[in-house]
Design a protein around this motif. Sequence first.
Motif, short mmCIF file in Angstrom:
data_model
loop_
_atom_site.label_atom_id
_atom_site.label_comp_id
_atom_site.label_asym_id
_atom_site.label_seq_id
_atom_site.Cartn_x
_atom_site.Cartn_y
_atom_site.Cartn_z
N GLY A 81 16.19 21.68 42.28
CA GLY A 81 16.95 21.47 41.06
C GLY A 81 18.43 21.63 41.34
O GLY A 81 18.84 21.90 42.47
N PHE A 82 19.20 21.44 40.27
CA PHE A 82 20.64 21.54 40.45
C PHE A 82 21.32 21.97 39.15
O PHE A 82 20.74 21.86 38.07
N TRP A 83 22.52 22.44 39.30
CA TRP A 83 23.41 22.71 38.19
C TRP A 83 24.74 22.06 38.52
O TRP A 83 25.13 22.02 39.70
N ILE A 84 25.43 21.58 37.54
CA ILE A 84 26.80 21.13 37.72
C ILE A 84 27.67 22.05 36.88
O ILE A 84 27.46 22.17 35.67
N VAL A 85 28.59 22.70 37.55
CA VAL A 85 29.48 23.63 36.86
C VAL A 85 30.91 23.16 37.01
O VAL A 85 31.28 22.55 38.02
N GLU A 86 31.70 23.41 35.98
CA GLU A 86 33.12 23.08 36.03
C GLU A 86 33.87 24.40 36.04
O GLU A 86 33.86 25.13 35.04
N VAL A 87 34.45 24.69 37.19
CA VAL A 87 35.12 25.97 37.40
C VAL A 87 36.47 25.73 38.08
O VAL A 87 36.80 24.60 38.44
N SER A 88 37.23 26.79 38.28
CA SER A 88 38.58 26.64 38.82
C SER A 88 38.64 26.58 40.34
O SER A 88 39.65 26.14 40.90
N SER A 89 37.57 27.01 41.02
CA SER A 89 37.63 27.05 42.49
C SER A 89 36.23 27.07 43.09
O SER A 89 35.24 27.36 42.40
N GLN A 90 36.15 26.81 44.39
CA GLN A 90 34.87 26.91 45.09
C GLN A 90 34.37 28.35 45.07
O GLN A 90 33.17 28.59 44.96
N GLU A 91 35.28 29.30 45.16
CA GLU A 91 34.88 30.71 45.14
C GLU A 91 34.17 31.04 43.83
O GLU A 91 33.17 31.76 43.83
N GLU A 92 34.68 30.52 42.71
CA GLU A 92 34.03 30.77 41.43
C GLU A 92 32.65 30.10 41.39
O GLU A 92 31.68 30.69 40.89
N ALA A 93 32.55 28.89 41.95
CA ALA A 93 31.25 28.21 42.00
C ALA A 93 30.26 29.03 42.84
O ALA A 93 29.09 29.18 42.48
N VAL A 94 30.73 29.56 43.95
CA VAL A 94 29.87 30.39 44.82
C VAL A 94 29.42 31.64 44.07
O VAL A 94 28.26 32.06 44.17
N GLU A 95 30.32 32.22 43.29
CA GLU A 95 29.94 33.41 42.51
C GLU A 95 28.83 33.08 41.52
O GLU A 95 27.91 33.86 41.34
N TRP A 96 28.91 31.91 40.88
CA TRP A 96 27.83 31.50 39.96
C TRP A 96 26.55 31.27 40.74
O TRP A 96 25.46 31.64 40.29
N ALA A 97 26.65 30.66 41.92
CA ALA A 97 25.45 30.42 42.74
C ALA A 97 24.77 31.74 43.10
O ALA A 97 23.54 31.84 43.09
N LYS A 98 25.56 32.76 43.39
CA LYS A 98 25.00 34.06 43.77
C LYS A 98 24.22 34.71 42.63
O LYS A 98 23.37 35.56 42.87
N ARG A 99 24.51 34.33 41.39
CA ARG A 99 23.83 34.92 40.23
C ARG A 99 22.49 34.26 39.91
O ARG A 99 21.76 34.72 39.03
N ALA A 100 22.17 33.16 40.60
CA ALA A 100 20.92 32.44 40.30
C ALA A 100 19.72 33.35 40.56
O ALA A 100 19.72 34.13 41.52
N PRO A 101 18.70 33.26 39.71
CA PRO A 101 17.53 34.13 39.87
C PRO A 101 16.58 33.59 40.94
O PRO A 101 15.46 33.17 40.64
N LEU A 102 17.03 33.61 42.17
CA LEU A 102 16.23 33.11 43.29
C LEU A 102 15.85 34.27 44.19
O LEU A 102 16.51 35.30 44.23
N ASP A 103 14.79 34.04 44.96
CA ASP A 103 14.29 35.07 45.87
C ASP A 103 14.57 34.70 47.32
O ASP A 103 15.03 33.59 47.62
N ALA A 104 14.25 35.64 48.23
CA ALA A 104 14.38 35.38 49.65
C ALA A 104 13.60 34.12 50.00
O ALA A 104 12.53 33.86 49.45
N GLY A 105 14.17 33.34 50.91
CA GLY A 105 13.55 32.07 51.29
C GLY A 105 14.11 30.90 50.51
O GLY A 105 13.72 29.76 50.74
N SER A 106 15.02 31.20 49.59
CA SER A 106 15.68 30.15 48.83
C SER A 106 17.16 30.13 49.19
O SER A 106 17.72 31.14 49.62
N GLN A 107 17.77 29.00 49.01
CA GLN A 107 19.20 28.87 49.24
C GLN A 107 19.81 28.05 48.12
O GLN A 107 19.12 27.30 47.43
N MET A 108 21.10 28.22 47.97
CA MET A 108 21.85 27.42 47.00
C MET A 108 23.02 26.81 47.76
O MET A 108 23.87 27.53 48.29
N GLU A 109 23.04 25.51 47.81
CA GLU A 109 24.16 24.82 48.44
C GLU A 109 25.20 24.53 47.36
O GLU A 109 24.85 24.11 46.25
#
Length: 141
Positions: A81-109
């Motif tokens: 799946g995917f999300w499209i977020v509108e944020v001010s920077s890649q760092e902010e996008a990465v911070e949102w990715a880190k909050r995803a409710p995923l477990d070990a063995g998953s990644q968020m690009e």
Amino acid sequence: MKFMLIMRDIDQAAVDAAENTDFEEIIAAMGAYNESMVNAGVLSDAAGLSDPSEGSVVDFSDDDPVATDGPYGELRELFNGFWIVEVSSQEEAVEWAKRAPLDAGSQMEVRRINGPEDFPQDNEWIQKEQEWIAEGTSSGQ
């Protein structure tokens, strides 16, 4: 800037764990994650993808594209799946990715989505695409 957060499994154990998790529990966790993005005003779009066995792959290796049914061959290519977020920077996008409710063995690009500024503005097709988007034609509306 818009970024796509692309969820994928890289470990069979993660796939197995997800299949053994109560679907309502997954929906509740994803719903809370989505709500946090809506409340922050950063969520532009999101979708989960169906089971890979329901998909097709179009291969452009030969002169004519060849379509085959079924999943990709490599687990690391299984996007969920995917999300499209509108944020001010890649760092902010990465911070949102880190909050995803995923477990070990998953990644968020996290990938920036090109904007009009990334293309030559005098190109006929770029101009048409901008008109289609403004008219809502590209989304079938």
